[in-house]
Scaffold this motif. Structure first.
Motif, PDB file in Angstrom:
ATOM      1  N   LYS A  72       0.840  -1.193   0.000  1.00 30.43           N
ATOM      2  CA  LYS A  72       0.000   0.000   0.000  1.00 30.43           C
ATOM      3  C   LYS A  72       0.872   1.239   0.000  1.00 30.43           C
ATOM      4  O   LYS A  72       1.640   1.472   0.936  1.00 30.43           O
ATOM      5  CB  LYS A  72      -0.926   0.007   1.214  1.00 30.43           C
ATOM      6  N   VAL A  73       0.721   2.031  -1.052  1.00 32.11           N
ATOM      7  CA  VAL A  73       1.500   3.258  -1.202  1.00 32.11           C
ATOM      8  C   VAL A  73       0.529   4.432  -1.285  1.00 32.11           C
ATOM      9  O   VAL A  73      -0.355   4.451  -2.144  1.00 32.11           O
ATOM     10  CB  VAL A  73       2.382   3.210  -2.457  1.00 32.11           C
ATOM     11  N   VAL A  74       0.701   5.403  -0.393  1.00 31.36           N
ATOM     12  CA  VAL A  74      -0.183   6.564  -0.328  1.00 31.36           C
ATOM     13  C   VAL A  74       0.635   7.829  -0.579  1.00 31.36           C
ATOM     14  O   VAL A  74       1.660   8.053   0.069  1.00 31.36           O
ATOM     15  CB  VAL A  74      -0.883   6.665   1.037  1.00 31.36           C
ATOM     16  N   ILE A  75       0.185   8.630  -1.533  1.00 24.53           N
ATOM     17  CA  ILE A  75       0.793   9.939  -1.792  1.00 24.53           C
ATOM     18  C   ILE A  75      -0.205  10.996  -1.344  1.00 24.53           C
ATOM     19  O   ILE A  75      -1.362  10.990  -1.778  1.00 24.53           O
ATOM     20  CB  ILE A  75       1.125  10.122  -3.282  1.00 24.53           C
ATOM     21  N   LYS A  76       0.231  11.901  -0.473  1.00 23.64           N
ATOM     22  CA  LYS A  76      -0.679  12.892   0.097  1.00 23.64           C
ATOM     23  C   LYS A  76      -0.195  14.306  -0.172  1.00 23.64           C
ATOM     24  O   LYS A  76       0.999  14.587  -0.117  1.00 23.64           O
ATOM     25  CB  LYS A  76      -0.846  12.682   1.602  1.00 23.64           C
ATOM     26  N   GLY A  77      -1.173  15.177  -0.416  1.00 28.32           N
ATOM     27  CA  GLY A  77      -0.885  16.595  -0.551  1.00 28.32           C
ATOM     28  C   GLY A  77      -0.993  17.331   0.763  1.00 28.32           C
ATOM     29  O   GLY A  77      -1.023  18.559   0.782  1.00 28.32           O
ATOM     30  N   SER A  78      -1.040  16.606   1.853  1.00 30.42           N
ATOM     31  CA  SER A  78      -1.246  17.185   3.181  1.00 30.42           C
ATOM     32  C   SER A  78      -0.031  16.938   4.067  1.00 30.42           C
ATOM     33  O   SER A  78       0.872  16.171   3.739  1.00 30.42           O
ATOM     34  CB  SER A  78      -2.480  16.562   3.834  1.00 30.42           C
ATOM     35  N   GLU A  79      -0.047  17.602   5.215  1.00 27.40           N
ATOM     36  CA  GLU A  79       0.931  17.361   6.267  1.00 27.40           C
ATOM     37  C   GLU A  79       0.190  17.113   7.577  1.00 27.40           C
ATOM     38  O   GLU A  79      -0.857  17.727   7.840  1.00 27.40           O
ATOM     39  CB  GLU A  79       1.874  18.560   6.433  1.00 27.40           C
ATOM     40  N   ARG A  80       0.746  16.241   8.394  1.00 24.98           N
ATOM     41  CA  ARG A  80       0.168  16.023   9.723  1.00 24.98           C
ATOM     42  C   ARG A  80       0.621  17.153  10.644  1.00 24.98           C
ATOM     43  O   ARG A  80       1.792  17.545  10.635  1.00 24.98           O
ATOM     44  CB  ARG A  80       0.585  14.677  10.285  1.00 24.98           C
ATOM     45  N   ILE A  81      -0.305  17.657  11.453  1.00 21.88           N
ATOM     46  CA  ILE A  81      -0.017  18.742  12.378  1.00 21.88           C
ATOM     47  C   ILE A  81      -0.258  18.250  13.807  1.00 21.88           C
ATOM     48  O   ILE A  81      -1.355  17.769  14.133  1.00 21.88           O
ATOM     49  CB  ILE A  81      -0.900  19.975  12.095  1.00 21.88           C
ATOM     50  N   THR A  82       0.747  18.390  14.670  1.00 26.90           N
ATOM     51  CA  THR A  82       0.656  17.927  16.063  1.00 26.90           C
ATOM     52  C   THR A  82       0.992  19.037  17.053  1.00 26.90           C
ATOM     53  O   THR A  82       1.283  18.764  18.221  1.00 26.90           O
ATOM     54  CB  THR A  82       1.605  16.741  16.292  1.00 26.90           C
ATOM     55  N   THR A  83       0.945  20.285  16.593  1.00 29.63           N
ATOM     56  CA  THR A  83       1.321  21.414  17.453  1.00 29.63           C
ATOM     57  C   THR A  83       0.143  22.353  17.685  1.00 29.63           C
ATOM     58  O   THR A  83       0.304  23.570  17.772  1.00 29.63           O
ATOM     59  CB  THR A  83       2.492  22.187  16.830  1.00 29.63           C
ATOM     60  N   TRP A  84      -1.042  21.787  17.799  1.00 27.02           N
ATOM     61  CA  TRP A  84      -2.238  22.582  18.047  1.00 27.02           C
ATOM     62  C   TRP A  84      -2.238  23.129  19.468  1.00 27.02           C
ATOM     63  O   TRP A  84      -1.801  22.453  20.411  1.00 27.02           O
ATOM     64  CB  TRP A  84      -3.494  21.752  17.816  1.00 27.02           C
ATOM     65  N   GLU A  85      -2.771  24.342  19.615  1.00 28.22           N
ATOM     66  CA  GLU A  85      -2.894  24.974  20.925  1.00 28.22           C
ATOM     67  C   GLU A  85      -4.366  25.250  21.210  1.00 28.22           C
ATOM     68  O   GLU A  85      -5.100  25.696  20.326  1.00 28.22           O
ATOM     69  CB  GLU A  85      -2.130  26.299  20.953  1.00 28.22           C
ATOM     70  N   PRO A  86      -4.818  25.002  22.456  1.00 30.45           N
ATOM     71  CA  PRO A  86      -6.224  25.274  22.777  1.00 30.45           C
ATOM     72  C   PRO A  86      -6.526  26.766  22.743  1.00 30.45           C
ATOM     73  O   PRO A  86      -5.693  27.595  23.099  1.00 30.45           O
ATOM     74  CB  PRO A  86      -6.392  24.701  24.183  1.00 30.45           C
ATOM     75  N   VAL A  87      -7.752  27.092  22.273  1.00 34.36           N
ATOM     76  CA  VAL A  87      -8.189  28.496  22.210  1.00 34.36           C
ATOM     77  C   VAL A  87      -9.335  28.729  23.185  1.00 34.36           C
ATOM     78  O   VAL A  87      -9.248  29.515  24.119  1.00 34.36           O
ATOM     79  CB  VAL A  87      -8.621  28.885  20.779  1.00 34.36           C
ATOM     80  N   GLU A  88     -10.429  28.017  22.956  1.00 40.01           N
ATOM     81  CA  GLU A  88     -11.621  28.181  23.793  1.00 40.01           C
ATOM     82  C   GLU A  88     -12.530  26.997  23.557  1.00 40.01           C
ATOM     83  O   GLU A  88     -12.836  26.653  22.411  1.00 40.01           O
ATOM     84  CB  GLU A  88     -12.339  29.484  23.438  1.00 40.01           C
ATOM     85  N   GLY A  89     -12.977  26.365  24.637  1.00 41.79           N
ATOM     86  CA  GLY A  89     -13.858  25.218  24.505  1.00 41.79           C
ATOM     87  C   GLY A  89     -13.203  24.109  23.694  1.00 41.79           C
ATOM     88  O   GLY A  89     -12.135  23.608  24.038  1.00 41.79           O
ATOM     89  N   THR A  90     -13.852  23.753  22.579  1.00 46.26           N
ATOM     90  CA  THR A  90     -13.334  22.677  21.726  1.00 46.26           C
ATOM     91  C   THR A  90     -12.574  23.210  20.520  1.00 46.26           C
ATOM     92  O   THR A  90     -12.290  22.467  19.579  1.00 46.26           O
ATOM     93  CB  THR A  90     -14.491  21.777  21.252  1.00 46.26           C
ATOM     94  N   VAL A  91     -12.257  24.507  20.524  1.00 43.38           N
ATOM     95  CA  VAL A  91     -11.546  25.146  19.417  1.00 43.38           C
ATOM     96  C   VAL A  91     -10.045  25.194  19.725  1.00 43.38           C
ATOM     97  O   VAL A  91      -9.629  25.560  20.827  1.00 43.38           O
ATOM     98  CB  VAL A  91     -12.081  26.559  19.159  1.00 43.38           C
ATOM     99  N   TRP A  92      -9.256  24.839  18.704  1.00 43.25           N
ATOM    100  CA  TRP A  92      -7.801  24.860  18.792  1.00 43.25           C
ATOM    101  C   TRP A  92      -7.261  25.685  17.626  1.00 43.25           C
ATOM    102  O   TRP A  92      -7.973  25.949  16.652  1.00 43.25           O
ATOM    103  CB  TRP A  92      -7.220  23.447  18.717  1.00 43.25           C
ATOM    104  N   LYS A  93      -5.985  26.054  17.728  1.00 39.31           N
ATOM    105  CA  LYS A  93      -5.356  26.776  16.630  1.00 39.31           C
ATOM    106  C   LYS A  93      -3.933  26.283  16.425  1.00 39.31           C
ATOM    107  O   LYS A  93      -3.314  25.709  17.324  1.00 39.31           O
ATOM    108  CB  LYS A  93      -5.343  28.276  16.889  1.00 39.31           C
ATOM    109  N   VAL A  94      -3.425  26.526  15.225  1.00 39.39           N
ATOM    110  CA  VAL A  94      -2.013  26.309  14.939  1.00 39.39           C
ATOM    111  C   VAL A  94      -1.537  27.473  14.072  1.00 39.39           C
ATOM    112  O   VAL A  94      -2.257  27.920  13.176  1.00 39.39           O
ATOM    113  CB  VAL A  94      -1.767  24.964  14.230  1.00 39.39           C
ATOM    114  N   THR A  95      -0.360  27.988  14.359  1.00 38.86           N
ATOM    115  CA  THR A  95       0.228  29.081  13.585  1.00 38.86           C
ATOM    116  C   THR A  95       1.473  28.567  12.879  1.00 38.86           C
ATOM    117  O   THR A  95       2.371  28.001  13.508  1.00 38.86           O
ATOM    118  CB  THR A  95       0.572  30.266  14.493  1.00 38.86           C
TER     119      THR A  95
END
Length: 646
Positions: A72-95
């Protein structure tokens, strides 16, 4: 001498590229590969945009890119992000810094272009956010993201039945928005209680997964990959048309056995390049998009659009789903191609944005293109053949659960639609002339429209050379051996062929009516005389109505209970037939008895000028001398249950 390059997640781009010392990236192999070479990619996830540098020399000396057998070979146009920061309630952000995106930031580029309708305020972007593979909806403001209220899924066109959102249940509202300055981009997302640093969260960052930067990279095979999550832009016929995977104005690609999904706009592109025009109506408003599209055809001829240089692609046995605009798209670049064996579904059903260039397969100038044996379901529109569908054949396809199955627009034929199953309530938009409908099952309604304010080109047979251009007068269609089923509840649609009432029943009768006008008239008299309709040996069930000049027909009052039934990976047709429908004086239809179209003066032959004989059914079985009406040979009176896919 042909070579074999290997790519593996254990490799190094400074290695030799052999099986023992593989490259790390597919892009490195793409720089090295030349005509005759094969690139074998081993199991793993490759987050890169593969940009083939070279192409093959011919159909038998091509460059092949393939997943290693059984891996199984997968080519993706995306990146995984693991540096999210909480903002409010269930909302997070990444810069993220500007450098993260390189020369294309899909969170600063708006979704826009010719025939892009909704939203009209450039508030959407090609970017997207995914939680465990499920894409979010983009909101305009952070306040919307915080509220995450139950929402409609954006704009749906007037004909839409708002297909059930299979992957987007209303009780779970995932939304995101973004803001950027000169140095950074910040993405806000509501994860509804999930921790994005522990779950699998991705954002798409690359425009494409596999697409040459330059045009004319010919004879490439792409086989056996999964490709996903590309930030592809809106692809109208008057613009550059990059897709998640595409050929970029070239010849002779084979795209087979791939899984393509989650492209923001288009999955596979066979289309136009930028030099012949790029969204000039939207940008400048000097002329209508229709005029720029006409110009694009002549500009393309100037840069060498011909059978010898462009098109002749094969797209087969792919699974394509969850793309926002198209499964397969192309203007002119898909001419002389063959598209078959594909399963295309869930195209443009989020209704997050809308424009008049959306379909499972959306092709302009599909000259001599053969679309057959595909399964196309749960799409806003199944297949849309727009402008110059000349020599095009749509055969033995399965359509169902679409807002609309097939649209043929502002084209003059000859176009052949045979042995298909059209199972949705809305079967056809017939905004064309010169189409032959033979041996189809039509379980829904048809809309017929003339177009007397836009003249579109037609061609010398089996070439790209323009023969002339004309308005679309409607009619000049052939309808034989079809099953029409009534019961459609959609306004302004008719079931059957009664929409042709008032049309002459022969070419000779049409000419007689033309000659009744004063000889001082010229083009204007052709607006007044309806073109002929050639209709016979059709079956009409459950209230479907027949053309009033049809000599041999079967009208059956009972409800046939027509159903398309999914059972795991198989699909079945259920249909109850009256004996009368099986006793029609049908005949095997062929090029010789379909005549020629009036405007183009073209016949219904194959791309090589040979006769087409419609002597096999939807399943490939041999037809009887007096064939069964509809797409499946050998149906019996009473209840039938037939496997039609799987």
């Amino acid at each position: 001498m042909s070579r074999e390059f290997h790519v593996a997640k254990t490799g190094c781009d400074f290695a030799a590229g052999t099986k023992e010392a593989p490259f790390l990236t597919i892009g490195k192999a793409a720089e090295a590969a030349k005509a005759g070479d094969t690139v074998i990619v081993h199991e793993g996830e490759y987050r890169e945009w593969v940009k083939p540098k070279n192409g093959g020399d011919s159909n038998i000396n091509r460059i092949t890119y393939q997943a290693a057998e059984g891996e199984k070979v997968v080519i993706k146009g995306s990146e995984r992000i693991t540096t999210w920061e909480p903002v409010e309630g269930t909302v997070w952000k990444v810069t993220l810094p500007k450098s993260f995106f390189g020369d294309y930031n899909p969170y600063t580029e708006p979704l826009f272009g010719d025939w892009f309708v909704y939203p009209g305020d450039a508030s959407l972007h090609p970017g997207d956010v995914y939680l465990n593979g499920v894409s979010f909806f983009e909101a305009k403001t952070l306040e919307e993201v915080k509220k995450a209220e139950k929402r409609e899924h954006g704009y749906a066109p007037p004909w839409s039945k708002r297909i059930e959102m299979i992957r987007y249940p209303e009780q779970t509202i995932y939304q995101w928005c973004c803001e950027s300055d000169n140095d950074t981009t910040t993405i806000y997302a509501n994860f509804q209680g999930a921790d994005p640093n522990k779950e699998f969260v991705e954002i798409n960052v690359r425009k494409c997964c596999f697409y040459p930067e330059k045009s004319g990279v010919n004879y490439i095979t792409v086989r056996g990959f999964e490709m996903a999550q590309a930030a592809s832009p809106w692809t109208p016929p008057t613009a550059d048309q990059p897709g998640l995977l595409g050929v970029h104005w070239s010849k002779g690609w084979i795209i087979e056995d791939n899984i393509i999904h989650d492209s923001k706009c288009s999955g596979i592109s066979l289309g136009k390049e930028a030099s012949t025009g790029h969204n000039e109506f939207t940008v400048g408003h000097r002329k209508p998009g229709y005029q720029y599209q006409m110009e694009a055809v002549f500009r393309a001829l100037q840069i060498g659009w011909s059978k010898e240089k462009i098109g002749s692609h094969i797209v087969r046995n792919n699974v394509i789903y969850d793309c926002g605009q198209n499964g397969i798209v192309g203007h002119m670049g898909g001419a002389f191609s063959e598209i078959y064996g594909n399963h295309i579904y869930n195209i443009a059903i989020k209704h997050e944005f809308f424009g008049y260039e959306i379909a499972g397969i959306k092709l302009h100038a599909a000259l001599d293109t053969y679309i057959h044996d595909n399964r196309i379901d749960h799409c806003t529109l199944g297949t849309w053949l727009d402008w110059q569908a000349q020599g095009t054949r749509v055969s033995k396809n399965l359509y169902y659960a679409n807002d609309r199955d097939l649209m043929i627009e502002v084209t003059h034929g000859p176009c052949l639609v045979d042995n298909n199953i059209f199972g949705s309530e809305y079967n056809f938009d017939n905004v064309a002339e010169g189409t032959a409908f033979i041996g189809n099952l039509c379980a829904g309604g048809m809309r017929q429209v003339k177009v007397l304010d836009r003249a579109t080109p037609y061609h010398f047979p089996h070439t790209t050379q323009v023969f002339g251009y004309s308005f679309v007068y409607g009619g000049d269609d052939r309808l034989y051996n079809n099953i029409f089923i009534g019961g459609c509840t959609i306004e302004n649609l008719s079931c059957g062929t009664a929409g042709y009432n008032g049309c002459p029943a022969s070419y000779e009768e049409y000419i007689e009516k033309v000659c009744e006008y004063d000889c001082s008239h010229d083009h204007d008299l052709f607006f007044e005389v309806p073109q002929a309709a050639y209709i016979n040996a059709n079956a009409y069930l459950n209230g479907a109505e027949a053309y009033d000049r049809e000599a041999d027909k079967a009208v059956c009052a009972g409800d046939p209970g027509c159903k398309i039934v999914e059972d795991k990976n198989e699909v079945f047709l259920e249909l109850t037939l009256d004996e009368k429908a099986l006793n029609l004086p049908t005949r095997i239809m062929r090029t010789e008895n379909l005549g020629s179209t009036r405007v183009v003066e073209g016949i219904y032959d194959d791309p090589n000028g040979n006769s087409i004989v419609l002597d096999t059914d939807y399943e490939g079985n041999k037809r009887a001398k007096r064939p069964t009406v509809g797409p499946i040979e050998g149906l019996k009176a009473g209840f039938n249950r037939v496997k039609i896919w799987g």
